[in-house]
Structure formats: C-alpha cells, structure tokens
Design a protein around this motif. Structure first.
Motif, PDB file in Angstrom:
ATOM      1  N   HIS A  97       0.814  -1.240   0.000  1.00 40.49           N
ATOM      2  CA  HIS A  97       0.000   0.000   0.000  1.00 40.49           C
ATOM      3  C   HIS A  97       0.841   1.281   0.000  1.00 40.49           C
ATOM      4  N   ILE A  98       1.491   1.569  -1.121  1.00 45.01           N
ATOM      5  CA  ILE A  98       2.510   2.619  -1.140  1.00 45.01           C
ATOM      6  C   ILE A  98       1.965   4.053  -1.162  1.00 45.01           C
ATOM      7  N   ASP A  99       0.670   4.233  -1.092  1.00 46.65           N
ATOM      8  CA  ASP A  99       0.150   5.591  -0.833  1.00 46.65           C
ATOM      9  C   ASP A  99      -0.924   5.551   0.252  1.00 46.65           C
ATOM     10  N   ALA A 100      -0.758   4.636   1.209  1.00 47.63           N
ATOM     11  CA  ALA A 100      -1.793   4.450   2.237  1.00 47.63           C
ATOM     12  C   ALA A 100      -1.939   5.639   3.172  1.00 47.63           C
ATOM     13  N   MET A 101      -1.006   6.577   3.136  1.00 47.34           N
ATOM     14  CA  MET A 101      -1.153   7.766   3.971  1.00 47.34           C
ATOM     15  C   MET A 101      -2.394   8.577   3.579  1.00 47.34           C
ATOM     16  N   LYS A 102      -2.931   8.296   2.397  1.00 49.73           N
ATOM     17  CA  LYS A 102      -4.155   8.984   1.969  1.00 49.73           C
ATOM     18  C   LYS A 102      -5.403   8.371   2.606  1.00 49.73           C
ATOM     19  N   GLY A 103      -5.243   7.253   3.318  1.00 49.15           N
ATOM     20  CA  GLY A 103      -6.396   6.514   3.834  1.00 49.15           C
ATOM     21  C   GLY A 103      -7.403   7.379   4.562  1.00 49.15           C
ATOM     22  N   PHE A 104      -6.923   8.192   5.498  1.00 50.59           N
ATOM     23  CA  PHE A 104      -7.807   9.079   6.249  1.00 50.59           C
ATOM     24  C   PHE A 104      -7.532  10.548   5.932  1.00 50.59           C
ATOM     25  N   ALA A 106      15.105  -2.036  -8.499  1.00 55.82           N
ATOM     26  CA  ALA A 106      15.305  -3.122  -7.533  1.00 55.82           C
ATOM     27  C   ALA A 106      14.569  -4.394  -7.933  1.00 55.82           C
ATOM     28  N   GLY A 107      13.736  -4.308  -8.969  1.00 54.42           N
ATOM     29  CA  GLY A 107      13.013  -5.486  -9.449  1.00 54.42           C
ATOM     30  C   GLY A 107      11.931  -5.973  -8.511  1.00 54.42           C
ATOM     31  N   MET A 108      11.342  -5.044  -7.769  1.00 52.06           N
ATOM     32  CA  MET A 108      10.319  -5.412  -6.802  1.00 52.06           C
ATOM     33  C   MET A 108       8.923  -5.203  -7.375  1.00 52.06           C
ATOM     34  N   ALA A 109       7.951  -5.767  -6.685  1.00 50.77           N
ATOM     35  CA  ALA A 109       6.548  -5.577  -7.054  1.00 50.77           C
ATOM     36  C   ALA A 109       5.873  -4.661  -6.039  1.00 50.77           C
ATOM     37  N   ILE A 110       4.876  -3.932  -6.490  1.00 50.69           N
ATOM     38  CA  ILE A 110       3.990  -3.211  -5.582  1.00 50.69           C
ATOM     39  C   ILE A 110       2.618  -3.872  -5.654  1.00 50.69           C
ATOM     40  N   GLU A 111       1.885  -3.780  -4.587  1.00 47.08           N
ATOM     41  CA  GLU A 111       0.564  -4.394  -4.576  1.00 47.08           C
ATOM     42  C   GLU A 111      -0.513  -3.376  -4.912  1.00 47.08           C
ATOM     43  N   VAL A 112      -1.543  -3.844  -5.599  1.00 41.95           N
ATOM     44  CA  VAL A 112      -2.797  -3.110  -5.642  1.00 41.95           C
ATOM     45  C   VAL A 112      -3.606  -3.655  -4.475  1.00 41.95           C
ATOM     46  N   ASN A 113      -3.848  -2.794  -3.516  1.00 41.79           N
ATOM     47  CA  ASN A 113      -4.429  -3.170  -2.232  1.00 41.79           C
ATOM     48  C   ASN A 113      -5.815  -2.551  -2.143  1.00 41.79           C
ATOM     49  N   THR A 114      -6.834  -3.403  -2.037  1.00 45.68           N
ATOM     50  CA  THR A 114      -8.211  -2.899  -2.109  1.00 45.68           C
ATOM     51  C   THR A 114      -8.783  -2.504  -0.751  1.00 45.68           C
ATOM     52  N   SER A 115      -7.967  -2.498   0.290  1.00 44.55           N
ATOM     53  CA  SER A 115      -8.497  -2.138   1.615  1.00 44.55           C
ATOM     54  C   SER A 115      -8.742  -0.648   1.762  1.00 44.55           C
ATOM     55  N   THR A 147     -12.157   0.669   2.574  1.00 48.04           N
ATOM     56  CA  THR A 147     -12.694   0.634   3.940  1.00 48.04           C
ATOM     57  C   THR A 147     -12.299   1.870   4.732  1.00 48.04           C
ATOM     58  N   LYS A 148     -11.514   2.771   4.121  1.00 47.86           N
ATOM     59  CA  LYS A 148     -11.055   3.990   4.784  1.00 47.86           C
ATOM     60  C   LYS A 148     -11.781   5.203   4.205  1.00 47.86           C
ATOM     61  N   ASP A 149     -11.477   6.375   4.736  1.00 51.88           N
ATOM     62  CA  ASP A 149     -12.131   7.594   4.275  1.00 51.88           C
ATOM     63  C   ASP A 149     -11.911   7.850   2.787  1.00 51.88           C
ATOM     64  N   VAL A 150     -10.741   7.449   2.275  1.00 53.16           N
ATOM     65  CA  VAL A 150     -10.427   7.729   0.879  1.00 53.16           C
ATOM     66  C   VAL A 150     -11.355   6.968  -0.067  1.00 53.16           C
ATOM     67  N   GLY A 151     -11.849   5.816   0.366  1.00 55.81           N
ATOM     68  CA  GLY A 151     -12.853   5.095  -0.402  1.00 55.81           C
ATOM     69  C   GLY A 151     -12.379   4.493  -1.704  1.00 55.81           C
ATOM     70  N   GLY A 152     -11.098   4.239  -1.857  1.00 58.46           N
ATOM     71  CA  GLY A 152     -10.578   3.657  -3.091  1.00 58.46           C
ATOM     72  C   GLY A 152      -9.404   2.748  -2.817  1.00 58.46           C
ATOM     73  N   TRP A 153      -8.788   2.260  -3.879  1.00 59.32           N
ATOM     74  CA  TRP A 153      -7.675   1.332  -3.729  1.00 59.32           C
ATOM     75  C   TRP A 153      -6.372   2.083  -3.487  1.00 59.32           C
ATOM     76  N   TYR A 154      -5.370   1.355  -3.027  1.00 61.57           N
ATOM     77  CA  TYR A 154      -3.985   1.814  -3.010  1.00 61.57           C
ATOM     78  C   TYR A 154      -3.237   1.024  -4.100  1.00 61.57           C
ATOM     79  N   PRO A 155      -2.366   1.634  -4.897  1.00 58.48           N
ATOM     80  CA  PRO A 155      -2.181   3.076  -5.017  1.00 58.48           C
ATOM     81  C   PRO A 155      -3.129   3.660  -6.059  1.00 58.48           C
ATOM     82  N   SER A 156      -3.024   4.961  -6.242  1.00 64.48           N
ATOM     83  CA  SER A 156      -3.866   5.657  -7.212  1.00 64.48           C
ATOM     84  C   SER A 156      -3.514   5.241  -8.636  1.00 64.48           C
TER      85      SER A 156
END
Length: 268
Positions: A160-167, A189-198, A201-210
């Motif tokens: 959830h690399i932009d989860a600070m937007k949650g509230f 770095a060859g890493m993955a980021i997740e699309v996190n649908t939680s 459930t927060k004030d932002v009302g959408g997925w992470y990340p944008s």
C-alpha cells in the motif's frame, strides 16, 4: 490463476477469524493461491508484545509460521497456501528483522511503512494545521522510507505505497517528485507493488495506489500484484476482477505472485 497475497487474522489483534477461515474463504471464492501475511511482531522492541492491538507477539511468530506450513500441507492439491508476512520497516532495526526472517521459509515478505516520523500514517491529525511546504515534507519523509525499504533487499513486495491517503484523501494532491523517484528505485530493484483494495474501507474510499501512481509505475517497469489486505475472511479476493480490468486499461499485461521468493507471472 486467481490469487490474493495479503490477508491477516486474529493474532495481530485487529482482524477477525483464524488462518483456516481465510483459506476456506479463498476456496469458496475460486482462488488457486492464498497468501497468509499477518503483521510481524515489533522486533525492535524488548518486550514480547509491544503493540497488542497492532501486531502479533514475538512468542507467537514461530507458532504462526508452523500453522501456515501445516495448512500448506493439509490443503496441498486443493489450493496453494503461501507463507508470507507483512513486515514493518524501521531503518534502524533492519538487521534485527532480517536475522529473524532468514530463519524461516517465507514465500514472500511484504514491506509496509506504517509509521513515518514516529506517527502512524493513518493518524487523522498528522496534517492538521500544516502549511503546504510542511505537507510536502511529510510526504517526502514517507516516500523516503518506502525508497529505503526498496533498497534494503528484504522484501519481494511493497505494500500500500500511498496508504497515507487513507484518512487524508488530499494526500494525493500534494505534489512532489519523491513519488516518481521512489518508483524508479523500486523498478531498478526489481520489486513488485501491490494493488491493495483495503483503501475502500477507509475515508479515501478507493484502492492503493492511485491510478496516477500505477501509470507511473508501469513506465518504470514496476511489477504489480494483488492483495485484499483482508482483516475479515469475507474480504478475501475483494475487487480482484475489477482491479484486473483496471490494470489492463492502464496498460499492464500481467501481474505476479511469489512462491519460495520466486516471481511467477500471470497474464491479466
């Protein structure tokens, strides 16, 4: 191939149900792969259970691993159960965390920043009364931690690399080059980021990340994976099909999951 790599259970103190409940929910939902990734203990603390409402106790960690491995065997042939963990990232404690994780046969580790500047990223008051420049500094400090976590080599996935937007939904409107810089490092770095649908459930009302971040991530060759971040078995696989559709619209051709820390690509 349907998968969900981000789930929690009662050990963390703020989720409902046992690990088996999430495996059974995944089976009912038609998933072929379910990742168990509860919150790691606070290994930088001396006490056994420093944050009982946030993360599991240190003494529970070996039992957690043992339980997931037992379920992996029990459900073999019906669904692939993956051993994961969602790890906090504290630069000053990287060595302690790494030494403990190296003892166990994790399929993947999700690195997530939950605290920035010593304050929870979900604290609704952290931006109150700040000037625009101060808000930019807060965002840049957060992304510097994500960048450091990418460089650490400890993780396969960044959570959830932009989860600070949650509230604080206006977080996405704070403009800084730190986001693009971080995505470039993640790609290198060859890493993955997740699309996190939680986020729904927060004030932002959408997925992470944008979508904006996903589009930028695609330009830098960053792989994506899927995680519901379910804290209730009913949310396992939540919005998976919608996420797949949106990723294809953005231009992704595949998403990935990890088994024995090896990346496995799945066409969208």
């Amino acid at each position: 191939m349907k998968f969900d790599l981000h789930t929690h259970h009662s050990r963390c103190g703020h989720a409902r149900g046992q690990i088996r409940d999430y495996v059974e929910a995944a089976l009912r939902g038609g998933l072929q792969v379910i990742g168990i990734s509860d919150h790691s203990p606070y290994f930088g603390e001396k006490s056994d259970h420093a944050q009982p409402r946030i993360a599991m106790a240190k003494s529970e960690f070996p039992r957690y691993v043992e339980e997931v491995l037992a379920l992996k065997e029990e459900y073999r042939g019906r669904i692939e159960v993956l051993l994961g963990v969602e790890s906090d990232f504290f630069p000053e404690h990287v060595g302690a965390y790494r030494a403990i994780y190296d003892k166990y046969p994790f399929d993947y580790i999700i690195g997530s920043v939950h605290q920035s500047g010593g304050v929870s990223i979900f604290n609704k008051r952290r931006f109150r009364g700040l000037s625009e420049q101060e808000k930019i500094r807060e965002k840049e400090q957060y992304y510097d931690l994500i960048l450091q976590s990418a460089k650490s080599g400890m993780f396969q996935i960044l959570g959830h690399i932009d989860a600070m937007k949650g509230f604080y939904p206006a977080f996405s409107d704070i403009r800084t080059e730190a986001v693009e810089k971080t995505l470039r490092i993640i790609g290198e770095a060859g890493m993955a980021i997740e699309v996190n649908t939680s986020g729904k459930t927060k004030d932002v009302g959408g997925w992470y990340p944008s979508d904006e971040i996903l589009e930028m991530a695609l330009r830098y060759g960053v792989s994506v994976t899927f995680g519901s971040d379910a804290h209730d078995p009913e949310r396992v696989g939540d919005d998976r099909e919608l996420v797949a559709r949106r990723l294809k619209e953005i231009g992704y051709k595949e998403w990935v999951y990890f088994s024995a820390k090896k990346r496995i690509a799945v066409p969208l």
